[in-house]
Write an enzyme that holds these catalytic residues in place. Structure first.
Site, PDB file in Angstrom:
ATOM      1  N   TYR A 257       0.829  -1.205   0.000  1.00 14.73           N
ATOM      2  CA  TYR A 257       0.000   0.000   0.000  1.00 14.73           C
ATOM      3  C   TYR A 257       0.864   1.256   0.000  1.00 14.73           C
ATOM      4  O   TYR A 257       0.676   2.145  -0.827  1.00 14.73           O
ATOM      5  CB  TYR A 257      -0.923  -0.013   1.222  1.00 14.73           C
ATOM      6  CG  TYR A 257      -1.889   1.138   1.271  1.00 14.73           C
ATOM      7  CD1 TYR A 257      -2.919   1.245   0.354  1.00 14.73           C
ATOM      8  CD2 TYR A 257      -1.781   2.111   2.256  1.00 14.73           C
ATOM      9  CE1 TYR A 257      -3.819   2.303   0.396  1.00 14.73           C
ATOM     10  CE2 TYR A 257      -2.679   3.173   2.316  1.00 14.73           C
ATOM     11  CZ  TYR A 257      -3.694   3.267   1.387  1.00 14.73           C
ATOM     12  OH  TYR A 257      -4.571   4.323   1.429  1.00 14.73           O
ATOM     13  N   ASP A 258       1.834   1.323   0.935  1.00 20.24           N
ATOM     14  CA  ASP A 258       2.667   2.529   1.053  1.00 20.24           C
ATOM     15  C   ASP A 258       3.439   2.808  -0.229  1.00 20.24           C
ATOM     16  O   ASP A 258       3.353   3.900  -0.804  1.00 20.24           O
ATOM     17  CB  ASP A 258       3.662   2.365   2.212  1.00 20.24           C
ATOM     18  CG  ASP A 258       2.974   2.092   3.536  1.00 20.24           C
ATOM     19  OD1 ASP A 258       1.734   2.048   3.563  1.00 20.24           O
ATOM     20  OD2 ASP A 258       3.674   1.913   4.551  1.00 20.24           O
ATOM     21  N   LYS A 261       1.237   3.497  -3.384  1.00 21.80           N
ATOM     22  CA  LYS A 261       0.770   4.876  -3.519  1.00 21.80           C
ATOM     23  C   LYS A 261       1.911   5.807  -3.923  1.00 21.80           C
ATOM     24  O   LYS A 261       1.695   6.777  -4.674  1.00 21.80           O
ATOM     25  CB  LYS A 261       0.161   5.346  -2.196  1.00 21.80           C
ATOM     26  CG  LYS A 261      -1.201   4.746  -1.895  1.00 21.80           C
ATOM     27  CD  LYS A 261      -2.253   5.224  -2.886  1.00 21.80           C
ATOM     28  CE  LYS A 261      -3.643   4.768  -2.495  1.00 21.80           C
ATOM     29  NZ  LYS A 261      -4.676   5.202  -3.467  1.00 21.80           N
ATOM     30  N   ARG A 298      -9.283  -0.438  11.008  1.00 18.26           N
ATOM     31  CA  ARG A 298      -8.845   0.916  11.326  1.00 18.26           C
ATOM     32  C   ARG A 298      -9.340   1.295  12.720  1.00 18.26           C
ATOM     33  O   ARG A 298     -10.415   0.874  13.162  1.00 18.26           O
ATOM     34  CB  ARG A 298      -9.320   1.908  10.263  1.00 18.26           C
ATOM     35  CG  ARG A 298      -8.514   1.773   8.985  1.00 18.26           C
ATOM     36  CD  ARG A 298      -8.893   2.801   7.947  1.00 18.26           C
ATOM     37  NE  ARG A 298     -10.055   2.402   7.181  1.00 18.26           N
ATOM     38  CZ  ARG A 298     -10.408   2.969   6.031  1.00 18.26           C
ATOM     39  NH1 ARG A 298      -9.701   3.966   5.542  1.00 18.26           N
ATOM     40  NH2 ARG A 298     -11.487   2.547   5.375  1.00 18.26           N
ATOM     41  N   ASP A 318       1.576   0.675  23.349  1.00 17.49           N
ATOM     42  CA  ASP A 318       1.329   1.372  24.611  1.00 17.49           C
ATOM     43  C   ASP A 318       0.220   2.405  24.515  1.00 17.49           C
ATOM     44  O   ASP A 318      -0.141   3.050  25.515  1.00 17.49           O
ATOM     45  CB  ASP A 318       2.623   2.038  25.115  1.00 17.49           C
ATOM     46  CG  ASP A 318       3.209   3.016  24.102  1.00 17.49           C
ATOM     47  OD1 ASP A 318       2.534   3.314  23.091  1.00 17.49           O
ATOM     48  OD2 ASP A 318       4.347   3.473  24.309  1.00 17.49           O
ATOM     49  N   HIS A 385       4.435   5.762  14.495  1.00 16.31           N
ATOM     50  CA  HIS A 385       4.288   6.222  15.872  1.00 16.31           C
ATOM     51  C   HIS A 385       3.580   7.568  15.943  1.00 16.31           C
ATOM     52  O   HIS A 385       2.876   7.847  16.924  1.00 16.31           O
ATOM     53  CB  HIS A 385       5.659   6.313  16.550  1.00 16.31           C
ATOM     54  CG  HIS A 385       6.284   4.979  16.812  1.00 16.31           C
ATOM     55  ND1 HIS A 385       7.067   4.319  15.884  1.00 16.31           N
ATOM     56  CD2 HIS A 385       6.229   4.166  17.906  1.00 16.31           C
ATOM     57  CE1 HIS A 385       7.478   3.172  16.379  1.00 16.31           C
ATOM     58  NE2 HIS A 385       6.983   3.043  17.614  1.00 16.31           N
TER      59      HIS A 385
END
Length: 436
Positions: A257-258, A261, A298, A318, A385
């Site tokens: 996907y990354d 695109k 998602r 976390d 992150h």
């Protein structure tokens, strides 16, 4: 005896005193000239008429030609010209020849108020809301979707409208349509879906984009690519501006996907610079709202569905990783402004309001069930992150910024999910888009 035979034959062949032989010979020598004279006398009027018509034709031909040329020039001057936005100044003769080879649209279509718009992936979450806005504007909308993540129910309320057409088609295969604008949204956008068949995902991003760019080139349509914030990968720059080139793992589980695109953006810009295609590029950040797939993995849809089902809210890692969430109506407004504007992009389209996953879980608890529990699980591979858009460019050049806050938009999404999960009459899944 033989001499007598010869004499008789010669006598039989030549008899000058024979009146029949004389008449025959005279007729044979005199008939052709007589026939020619008769023929000329009979056809003389027709020849004169033909000469007269030819004289009149050639006498008036220059004025007719001049009138035709002036009308043609006047028509050409009144035809709309196609403005091509190029990142670099100038163009080569080869590029000009390519542009001349496009399939011409009918006269006046470029100036007409109601456009013919193709939306690939138009039965999906974002695409169906875009369809609603364009139909409301009065455009003629063609939706192409293979229903991998899209649903016919998302656009079924438009079926029967003469301005709407729905085609079941996979963009990996070419299609020929005459349109003015192409919104290219087709591609699974959630990790659950694009990891299900990564080869298909990257084919959609590469081959599908090539097919749509080829169509745009063929018919002279403006092309908008919906790229993604995932092109920034796990960013080392925060917030992310369009000038940042990203930090993407090219061989990771999300790379279909990354990187797909990123390649799609490359193809769009190459067609723009090399073939003069009018291109627009939008980098979409996390979006939520009615009609999202309930179990697409998602975070917003996960939390809402889990809270409605009385399940623990699953937080990966976390919970300190951040995301920015924009309501779908804000995104659709940005896409339309980008398409109608003068700038290629890329443009970040997202809400700069930043939430940690724990903060999002708390908002969902407040909206749905204050007693909902939170459950921590190991983080997924290559999960970014931090994610926050710098939308300064969109503000300045598009006059766009989001207007719906998370606490305003989330209840509309919850109402849609409740109706779809439980058939609750208080849900307003269809009306959620009207509020968008």
């Amino acid at each position: 005896m033989s001499s007598e035979l010869i004499h008789r034959n010669q006598t039989r062949e030549y008899q000058p005193d024979n009146p029949r032989n004389t008449d025959s010979s005279s007729s044979r020598h005199n008939s052709p000239p007589q026939k020619s004279r008769n023929m000329l006398r009979d056809r003389a009027p027709f020849l004169l008429i033909g000469i007269a018509i030819s004289t009149l034709f050639f006498h008036f031909l220059p004025s007719l030609q001049h009138h035709h040329d002036s009308s043609f020039i006047q028509t050409e001057l009144t035809l709309p010209t196609r403005r091509v936005l190029l990142e670099e100044h100038g163009s080569t003769r080869n590029n000009e020849d390519e542009r001349k080879g496009r399939v011409p649209l009918a006269v006046g279509l470029k100036n007409k108020k109601n456009k013919r718009v193709l939306i690939t992936g138009g039965a999906g979450f974002v695409g169906s809301h875009l369809v609603d806005r364009l139909m409301e504007r009065g455009d003629n909308v063609i939706v192409v979707d293979n229903y991998f993540t899209g649903r016919k129910e998302n656009v079924i309320h438009h079926i029967g409208n003469p301005n709407f057409e729905l085609i079941r088609h996979d963009v990996v295969e070419p299609i020929l349509l005459e349109v003015d604008q192409i919104y290219h949204l087709a591609c699974p956008a959630s990790p659950v879906h694009y990891k299900f068949n990564p080869v298909k995902t990257i084919k959609t991003n590469v081959v599908g984009t090539l097919n749509m760019l080829g169509l745009a080139k063929r018919v002279g349509a403006r092309f908008l690519l919906t790229s993604t914030s995932e092109v920034y990968g796990d960013p080392l720059q925060h917030p992310q501006a369009e000038t940042y080139w990203g930090n993407v793992n090219p061989i990771g589980v999300r790379s279909c996907y990354d990187e797909g695109k990123r390649v799609a953006e490359t193809l769009a810009m190459d067609y723009h610079r090399g073939a003069g295609i009018e291109v627009r590029i939008a980098r979409i950040f996390n979006t939520y709202g009615p009609r999202m797939c309930i179990d697409d993995g998602r975070v917003v849809s996960n939390f809402v569905a889990q809270a409605l089902r009385k399940e623990p809210l699953t937080v990966y890692g976390d919970g300190k990783q951040t995301r920015s969430f924009q309501y779908v109506s804000d995104l659709v407004e940005g896409l339309m402004r980008l398409m109608e504007g003068e700038h290629v992009g890329p443009f970040n389209l997202g809400n700069p309001g930043e939430f940690t996953m724990l903060e999002l879980a708390q908002v969902v608890q407040e909206t749905i069930d204050t007693n909902a529990k939170i459950e921590f699980r190991p983080n997924t591979e290559d999960d970014p992150h931090k994610r926050k858009p710098d939308i300064s460019k969109a503000k300045e050049l598009l006059g766009w910024q989001p207007s719906v806050s998370l606490r305003e938009g989330l209840p509309l999404m919850v109402s849609d999910f409740r109706q779809r999960l439980f058939g609750d009459s208080k849900g307003n899944g269809g009306k959620g888009s009207s509020a968008a």
